[in-house]
Design an enzyme around this catalytic site. Sequence first.
Site, mmCIF file in Angstrom:
data_model
loop_
_atom_site.group_PDB
_atom_site.id
_atom_site.type_symbol
_atom_site.label_atom_id
_atom_site.label_comp_id
_atom_site.label_asym_id
_atom_site.label_seq_id
_atom_site.Cartn_x
_atom_site.Cartn_y
_atom_site.Cartn_z
ATOM 1 N N THR A 1 0.821 -1.222 0.000
ATOM 2 C CA THR A 1 0.000 0.000 0.000
ATOM 3 C C THR A 1 0.846 1.259 0.000
ATOM 4 O O THR A 1 0.404 2.304 -0.467
ATOM 5 C CB THR A 1 -0.931 0.013 1.233
ATOM 6 N N CYS A 2 2.084 1.131 0.502
ATOM 7 C CA CYS A 2 2.913 2.336 0.530
ATOM 8 C C CYS A 2 3.270 2.803 -0.876
ATOM 9 O O CYS A 2 3.552 3.968 -1.110
ATOM 10 C CB CYS A 2 4.180 2.092 1.355
ATOM 11 N N PHE A 3 3.299 1.837 -1.856
ATOM 12 C CA PHE A 3 3.588 2.208 -3.247
ATOM 13 C C PHE A 3 2.361 2.094 -4.145
ATOM 14 O O PHE A 3 2.481 2.212 -5.359
ATOM 15 C CB PHE A 3 4.699 1.291 -3.803
#
Length: 1013
Positions: free
Chosen positions: A980-982
């Site tokens: 989710t961070c990317f």
Amino acid sequence: MFTVSQTSRAWFIDRARQAREERLVQKERERAAVEIQAHVRSFLCRCRLHRDIRREIDEFFKADDSGSSKRSALCIFKIARKLLFLFKIKEDNERFEKLCRCILSSMDAENEPKVWYVSLALSKDLTLLWIKQIKDILWYCCEFLEQLKPEILQDSRLITLYLTMLVTFTDTSTWKILRGKGHPVIAAQFSDNLIRPFLIHIMSVPALVTHLSTVTPERLTVLESHDMLRKFIMFLRDRDRCRDICESLEGCHTLCLMGNLLQLGSLSPRVLEEETDGFVSLLTQMLCYCQKYVSQKKSNLTHWHPVLGWFSQSVDYGLNESMSLITKQLQFLWGVPLIRIFFSDILSKKLLEHQEPPPAQPASPQNVLPVKSLLKRAFQKSASVRNILRPVGGKRVDSAEVQQVCNICVLYQTSLTTLTQIRLQILTGLTYLDDLLPKLWAFICELGPHGGLKLFLECLNNDTEESKQLLAMLMLFCDCSRHLITILDDIEVYEEQISFKLEELVTISSFLNSFVFKMIWDGIVENAKGETLELFQSVHGWLMVLYERDCRRRFAPEDHWLRKDLKPSVLFQELDKDRKRAQLILQYIPHVIPHKNRVLLFRNMVTKEKEKLGLVETSSASPHVTHITIRRSRMLEDGYEQLRQLSQHAMKGVIRVKFVNDLGVDEAGIDQDGVFKEFLEEIIKRVFDPALNLFKTTSGDERLYPSPTSYIHENYLQLFEFVGKMLGKAVYEGIVVDVPFASFFLSQLLGHHHSIFYSSVDELPSLDSEFYKNLTSIKRYDGDIADLGLTLSYDEDVMGQLVCHELIPGGKTIPVTNENKISYIHLMAHFRMHTQIKNQTAALISGFRSIIKPEWIRMFSTPELQRLISGDNAEIDLEDLKKHTVYYGGFHGSHRVIIWLWDILASDFTPEERAMFLKFVTSCSRPPLLGFAYLKPPFSIRCVEVSDDQDTGDTLGSVLRGFFTIRRREPGGRLPTSSTCFNLLKLPNYSKKGVLREKLRYAVSMNTGFELS
């Protein structure tokens, strides 16, 4: 011993001292002699003056005894004044006896008004002096009566004299001046010369009519029987005479006269019906004079007046004590009887009934069902009541009827701007009749050839008296309607539809929206002053109350508030050129611009600030980077400790995060915004978790707001400020976070609660709908509310202990009654939504505004601010997502697995499952407001061959295998995963579409992410 020189020096000093003391004694003797001489001369002078005055008094009474001619009342007044100046009971008792006989003799004269001693009471210059003199004389009579003995013949004669004096001047029935034709004003056939002093000296006595109605009601019948009110109106309707009276009285006493006239008017409704124009004219002139008087008296040395406000005035404590009675008299002006008389032409007209309800207006997608059903109920209810009022035109503005209504509206508008301290009382009185405002709106709709907007816009450009009166009518309508809608709750507005039908509110808001837009766009507001500025504030205030009500609960159709003739591109160009009108549009009515264009403008503002602060990468410079190290097991604590100390500039800049695992080893990976996004999302997820007790959820829709018991945390205010900074940073960077806030809390974030039109009760359903229903049931309770045993306090269970919160000082001892129940409801709502969480909210707002400037978000409503924080609540646009997706690991837009993926999302997944898919990949179920082009990092899909713990990234071999669909082994046992961070979806190269559908649905529904790969 002492030498000769020392002895002679001491002798010399002693001689000098003695000489100095002798000179001082001599001076003191001379001063004492002068003072004694002055006292002696003064005494001798007074004695000589007293002898001369007594000789003159004696000669006056000797001449009076000879009976040569009747003395005038003025002569008696002057000689009595001299006697009272030097009066001594023992020395002047005979002279006082002669004075009393002379006064009584003057009162017995036949048909000689100038001889009657009491006639001086009607003299403008001598009234107060005469009253003081007769009081002193009667007091001395009482003192003599105390000393005299009735058994002595001489004393009994004097007792009769002094008792006659007391009876004569305490019983007006013995006064010949009031016999026959009655009062001198009446005797003079209401001549202007006597009506003027009567108005100035009698009718301006504070609350005179109130006192007469209480003490001697028969005196009022005398005034009524001689039609005095009509005479006053005829006299004062002349502008010059009215100004003369007002200037003679000055501001405060003009109010006294006005109060007495209003109470007289309430007692003589027939006269008011016949003399409405004159009465309205004189009241308006008096109010205008008071307004001008107050403005001229503005200074640094001011006193507060309970009706007129602050201005420089002489403190008249007697008048101040009467102000409560005067205020009650003034209330007749906005009481129902006078309103019915003044607006009789408007109120007598019936609003036409209609037979067929108009077609329902389209509603917004998010509120389709409730708004449709609401409008349907509203139309069914109003179908048999009246036509929906819309501008039709047809009534000439120069007709007598229109002029009369305009004059009445000018009167009430002037009272609102003059009687500033009781403005709310006036507005409440004007809105008491449910049918006045809709009928006034119907009247406005009929004005001019076409009605409505065009007529009033023309008035703005004309400086004629007629135009000013029409605009005053519009102002009064806006001020009263705004006040009414502000005090009505949702049930009264949407279901009972008190005063206005919902469809009329749509029509009115459309008119107001266009009017305000034209005022700004045509440059009228830029240089507006005085009445024009007041008009704009009235119309804009009413418009914004309707807009905010619509934002909370829709009554207007979709796109109702937009201006189709305003192109956003034109507005943005003018903003770039710093044009004033474009800035005013953004300041006052940003809702006329489509929401997405405002979001784009917001993002442009952020970008410009970043460039100004040097936070954007350029060819010549790189922005400063702040590095922080975060332990995953203590993410919140480490983030708080390292970020709360950062400067405002550093918080807005680039922050790089390096995670450390539980073993103390740095996690692999380089943060290119993705790791910081993950950190921010995790921080926000943890601080807004209700289990932490920084925030609570509302009952029902479970939306977040600061917890009242969050004070149990150490440094809880610093924590809230940190939360505000994190939330502001997310909005600043365009990172959408799935945090649903309660509507009332978003209003406070926008600063709406500082508005004078803000109502805590209206926002209460967003906190606790059940509590709101209970409070509104108190409002509608028909019996005696005191029977419920409520007090102005709130009992709350705080961690097992019952705590009593007083809503006002001493509130737990003050019972709730029918008189204060409305205040109780507002105090309770204010306590629950503001007082309880005031410190927490202030700290969070402080942190938020350190990143996001308040003026940036003022162009959004509360629902729009929620969308700015959490993304759009519309359905996901798969075509837009597909267009802005980046592929890795050999995947491409025409790859078989990718084609299957988009087909599954479009055909097999429900809207809820698509939202879950988006949350699975990006951590937020809502798309970005401006579309997926603004999602950062961009949405990505990567082909993976192995589990996450074995994944070392793309290699040439893995890319080629993915591209040509060459598999090392069947990945059917593995699930899709995400970073989710990317915003990255890691998708195995499945061989069958059914397997992809099954695995994707399972991973999305379980929200497995990293865990079950």
